[in-house]
Design a protein around this motif. Structure first.
Motif, PDB file in Angstrom:
ATOM      1  N   PRO A  10      30.361   9.210  37.947  1.00  0.00           N
ATOM      2  CA  PRO A  10      29.435  10.341  38.054  1.00  0.00           C
ATOM      3  C   PRO A  10      29.122  10.665  39.518  1.00  0.00           C
ATOM      4  CG  PRO A  10      28.662   8.751  36.437  1.00  0.00           C
ATOM      5  CD  PRO A  10      29.798   8.105  37.148  1.00  0.00           C
ATOM      6  N   ALA A  11      28.881  11.949  39.786  1.00  0.00           N
ATOM      7  CA  ALA A  11      28.736  12.388  41.174  1.00  0.00           C
ATOM      8  C   ALA A  11      27.507  13.273  41.372  1.00  0.00           C
ATOM      9  CB  ALA A  11      29.988  13.147  41.615  1.00  0.00           C
ATOM     10  N   HIS A  12      26.868  13.069  42.507  1.00  0.00           N
ATOM     11  CA  HIS A  12      25.750  13.892  42.991  1.00  0.00           C
ATOM     12  C   HIS A  12      26.287  14.651  44.209  1.00  0.00           C
ATOM     13  CE1 HIS A  12      21.406  14.695  43.782  1.00  0.00           C
ATOM     14  NE2 HIS A  12      21.744  14.599  45.061  1.00  0.00           N
ATOM     15  N   ILE A  13      26.373  15.987  44.095  1.00  0.00           N
ATOM     16  CA  ILE A  13      27.144  16.789  45.036  1.00  0.00           C
ATOM     17  C   ILE A  13      26.264  17.884  45.628  1.00  0.00           C
ATOM     18  CG2 ILE A  13      29.178  18.256  45.306  1.00  0.00           C
ATOM     19  CD1 ILE A  13      30.325  16.873  42.772  1.00  0.00           C
ATOM     20  N   ALA A  14      26.229  17.976  46.949  1.00  0.00           N
ATOM     21  CA  ALA A  14      25.439  19.016  47.622  1.00  0.00           C
ATOM     22  C   ALA A  14      25.986  20.400  47.312  1.00  0.00           C
ATOM     23  CB  ALA A  14      25.449  18.778  49.124  1.00  0.00           C
TER      24      ALA A  14
ATOM     25  N   LEU B 231      36.637  12.624  40.641  1.00  0.00           N
ATOM     26  CA  LEU B 231      36.154  11.284  40.326  1.00  0.00           C
ATOM     27  C   LEU B 231      35.241  11.312  39.101  1.00  0.00           C
ATOM     28  CD1 LEU B 231      35.375   9.816  43.872  1.00  0.00           C
ATOM     29  CD2 LEU B 231      37.256   9.178  42.349  1.00  0.00           C
ATOM     30  N   ALA B 232      34.407  12.341  39.030  1.00  0.00           N
ATOM     31  CA  ALA B 232      33.474  12.443  37.908  1.00  0.00           C
ATOM     32  C   ALA B 232      34.162  12.833  36.611  1.00  0.00           C
ATOM     33  CB  ALA B 232      32.368  13.447  38.243  1.00  0.00           C
ATOM     34  N   ARG B 233      35.045  13.829  36.677  1.00  0.00           N
ATOM     35  CA  ARG B 233      35.619  14.402  35.457  1.00  0.00           C
ATOM     36  C   ARG B 233      36.806  13.599  34.927  1.00  0.00           C
ATOM     37  NH1 ARG B 233      33.113  19.344  35.037  1.00  0.00           N
ATOM     38  NH2 ARG B 233      32.412  20.302  36.979  1.00  0.00           N
ATOM     39  N   ARG B 234      37.524  12.909  35.805  1.00  0.00           N
ATOM     40  CA  ARG B 234      38.756  12.244  35.378  1.00  0.00           C
ATOM     41  C   ARG B 234      38.721  10.726  35.514  1.00  0.00           C
ATOM     42  NH1 ARG B 234      43.303  16.490  37.837  1.00  0.00           N
ATOM     43  NH2 ARG B 234      42.219  18.388  37.149  1.00  0.00           N
TER      44      ARG B 234
ATOM     45  N   ALA C 229      39.524   5.776  43.145  1.00  0.00           N
ATOM     46  CA  ALA C 229      39.100   5.152  41.895  1.00  0.00           C
ATOM     47  C   ALA C 229      39.701   3.759  41.758  1.00  0.00           C
ATOM     48  CB  ALA C 229      39.492   6.028  40.703  1.00  0.00           C
ATOM     49  N   ASP C 230      40.960   3.623  42.147  1.00  0.00           N
ATOM     50  CA  ASP C 230      41.630   2.323  42.064  1.00  0.00           C
ATOM     51  C   ASP C 230      41.076   1.333  43.093  1.00  0.00           C
ATOM     52  OD1 ASP C 230      43.657   0.302  41.521  1.00  0.00           O
ATOM     53  OD2 ASP C 230      44.645   1.004  43.341  1.00  0.00           O
ATOM     54  N   VAL C 231      41.125   1.717  44.358  1.00  0.00           N
ATOM     55  CA  VAL C 231      40.738   0.782  45.431  1.00  0.00           C
ATOM     56  C   VAL C 231      39.256   0.433  45.332  1.00  0.00           C
ATOM     57  CG1 VAL C 231      40.423   0.577  47.924  1.00  0.00           C
ATOM     58  CG2 VAL C 231      42.574   1.464  47.005  1.00  0.00           C
ATOM     59  N   LEU C 232      38.406   1.430  45.157  1.00  0.00           N
ATOM     60  CA  LEU C 232      36.968   1.159  45.151  1.00  0.00           C
ATOM     61  C   LEU C 232      36.534   0.484  43.849  1.00  0.00           C
ATOM     62  CD1 LEU C 232      35.686   4.293  47.028  1.00  0.00           C
ATOM     63  CD2 LEU C 232      36.316   2.045  47.933  1.00  0.00           C
ATOM     64  N   GLY C 233      37.264   0.721  42.772  1.00  0.00           N
ATOM     65  CA  GLY C 233      37.025  -0.050  41.554  1.00  0.00           C
ATOM     66  C   GLY C 233      37.266  -1.526  41.785  1.00  0.00           C
ATOM     67  N   ARG C 234      38.318  -1.831  42.559  1.00  0.00           N
ATOM     68  CA  ARG C 234      38.598  -3.231  42.881  1.00  0.00           C
ATOM     69  C   ARG C 234      37.574  -3.805  43.847  1.00  0.00           C
ATOM     70  NH1 ARG C 234      44.226  -3.762  45.094  1.00  0.00           N
ATOM     71  NH2 ARG C 234      44.374  -1.486  45.257  1.00  0.00           N
TER      72      ARG C 234
ATOM     73  N   GLN D 272      25.096  17.779  39.578  1.00  0.00           N
ATOM     74  CA  GLN D 272      25.465  16.444  39.118  1.00  0.00           C
ATOM     75  C   GLN D 272      26.528  16.576  38.039  1.00  0.00           C
ATOM     76  OE1 GLN D 272      21.578  14.800  38.134  1.00  0.00           O
ATOM     77  NE2 GLN D 272      21.345  13.985  40.204  1.00  0.00           N
ATOM     78  N   VAL D 273      27.604  15.834  38.200  1.00  0.00           N
ATOM     79  CA  VAL D 273      28.762  15.942  37.324  1.00  0.00           C
ATOM     80  C   VAL D 273      29.049  14.586  36.695  1.00  0.00           C
ATOM     81  CG1 VAL D 273      31.183  16.669  37.163  1.00  0.00           C
ATOM     82  CG2 VAL D 273      29.694  17.659  38.930  1.00  0.00           C
ATOM     83  N   GLY D 274      29.380  14.619  35.405  1.00  0.00           N
ATOM     84  CA  GLY D 274      29.741  13.382  34.720  1.00  0.00           C
ATOM     85  C   GLY D 274      28.571  12.532  34.302  1.00  0.00           C
ATOM     86  N   MET D 275      27.422  13.141  34.128  1.00  0.00           N
ATOM     87  CA  MET D 275      26.229  12.362  33.780  1.00  0.00           C
ATOM     88  C   MET D 275      26.352  11.673  32.426  1.00  0.00           C
ATOM     89  SD  MET D 275      24.590  12.792  36.500  1.00  0.00           S
ATOM     90  CE  MET D 275      22.928  12.204  36.193  1.00  0.00           C
ATOM     91  N   ASP D 276      27.193  12.214  31.551  1.00  0.00           N
ATOM     92  CA  ASP D 276      27.376  11.600  30.241  1.00  0.00           C
ATOM     93  C   ASP D 276      28.198  10.315  30.312  1.00  0.00           C
ATOM     94  OD1 ASP D 276      29.583  13.112  31.018  1.00  0.00           O
ATOM     95  OD2 ASP D 276      30.199  13.511  28.969  1.00  0.00           O
ATOM     96  N   THR D 277      28.768  10.028  31.495  1.00  0.00           N
ATOM     97  CA  THR D 277      29.564   8.805  31.640  1.00  0.00           C
ATOM     98  C   THR D 277      28.817   7.707  32.389  1.00  0.00           C
ATOM     99  OG1 THR D 277      30.613   9.500  33.733  1.00  0.00           O
ATOM    100  CG2 THR D 277      31.675  10.196  31.672  1.00  0.00           C
ATOM    101  N   ILE D 278      27.540   7.938  32.699  1.00  0.00           N
ATOM    102  CA  ILE D 278      26.764   6.916  33.406  1.00  0.00           C
ATOM    103  C   ILE D 278      26.697   5.648  32.570  1.00  0.00           C
ATOM    104  CG2 ILE D 278      24.409   6.267  34.049  1.00  0.00           C
ATOM    105  CD1 ILE D 278      23.989   8.965  35.221  1.00  0.00           C
ATOM    106  N   ARG D 279      26.946   4.546  33.231  1.00  0.00           N
ATOM    107  CA  ARG D 279      26.782   3.243  32.581  1.00  0.00           C
ATOM    108  C   ARG D 279      26.271   2.255  33.619  1.00  0.00           C
ATOM    109  NH1 ARG D 279      31.890   3.769  34.247  1.00  0.00           N
ATOM    110  NH2 ARG D 279      33.040   1.933  35.003  1.00  0.00           N
ATOM    111  N   PRO D 280      25.258   1.465  33.292  1.00  0.00           N
ATOM    112  CA  PRO D 280      24.742   0.481  34.250  1.00  0.00           C
ATOM    113  C   PRO D 280      25.857  -0.442  34.732  1.00  0.00           C
ATOM    114  CG  PRO D 280      23.270   0.681  32.372  1.00  0.00           C
ATOM    115  CD  PRO D 280      24.506   1.461  32.026  1.00  0.00           C
ATOM    116  N   GLY D 281      25.850  -0.718  36.020  1.00  0.00           N
ATOM    117  CA  GLY D 281      26.852  -1.598  36.575  1.00  0.00           C
ATOM    118  C   GLY D 281      28.156  -0.920  36.933  1.00  0.00           C
TER     119      GLY D 281
END
Length: 241
Positions: free
Chosen positions: A68-72, A61-64, A231-236, A9-18
């Motif tokens: 946050p990402a859950h990666i196999a 996506l997680a680092r930049r 990040a851009d398209v899916l953010g929208r 799991q990467v970027g767990m410190d950036t988790i935010r609800p919503g």
């Protein structure tokens, strides 16, 4: 695998609800030393073993991009996290015309205990903690199947089962980028949507299962380009659902 776990799991410190989170079921070609698949090791760099490019995108996506990402961390040939436990292909004995002899007669229950169940239990906890507005499921597909010369025209595609609310927006927005966009291509999410059926649709969470053609993302530069676009398209998209 990291610390014996079938995921990282990467970027767990950036988790935010919503916010957004990312899942990559097929990001690794790792095979544990105690498993002999009985195949040419060159095939571990092939699509039957790993979704080429998605691990690099999920990391970016997680680092930049604060997604946050859950990666196999285990190959789909060892245990396919994108299959239900009772599906024969959860431990595949063949893929795209290749026999996987080491999986014939394998202890499927042991594989589920070691890999599939910990992966999905951790993913469920990750989602519960993150309370995301939308989930991104990342996959990639080959320009053509080994068993066919037919070329696949889509640079990107969106898959879905019953809940297509996010996919509809994504198809439109990727099209506005000048891309040829597949709608439930190159296969249908109505037949193959196990992870998002379980973790998104069952919980009423919007999702985009994004399939990217591998020639778009088989280099670090391609992965970086697509991470920015996703990040851009899916953010929208997330603002619309």
């Amino acid at each position: 695998m990291i610390d014996g776990l079938p995921y990282r799991q990467v970027g767990m410190d950036t988790i935010r609800p919503g916010g957004l989170i990312c899942v990559a079921d097929h990001a690794s070609n790792f095979v544990p030393e105690d498993i002999d698949l009985g195949i040419d090791r060159k095939l571990l760099n092939d699509h039957i073993a790993v979704d080429i490019g998605v691990g690099g995108i999920a990391d970016r996506l997680a680092r930049r991009h604060n997604i946050p990402a859950h990666i196999a961390t285990v190959s789909r040939l060892v245990c396919d996290f994108h299959r239900k436990e009772d599906e024969p292909a959860v431990v595949p004995t063949e893929s795209d015309g290749h026999l996987i002899p080491g999986n014939i007669g394998a202890d499927v229950e042991k594989r589920l205990d070691l890999y599939h169940r910990p992966y999905h239990t951790a993913l469920a906890s990750f989602i519960a903690d993150a309370r995301p507005k939308m989930i991104i499921a990342l996959h990639s597909f080959t320009p053509s199947l080994a068993s066919s010369d037919e070329q696949r025209p889509w640079e990107v595609a969106l898959l879905y089962n019953q809940d297509d609310r996010a996919a509809r927006h994504a198809i439109r927005l990727f099209g506005e980028q000048g891309l040829t966009v597949g709608d439930n291509e190159p296969y249908s999410g109505k037949q193959l949507n196990a992870t998002m059926d379980r973790h998104a649709e069952a919980n009423g969470i919007p999702y985009c299962t994004v399939e990217i053609r591998q020639d778009q993302i088989d280099t670090p530069a391609g992965q970086a380009r697509w991470a920015v676009m996703l990040a851009d398209v899916l953010g929208r998209v997330a603002l619309e659902v």
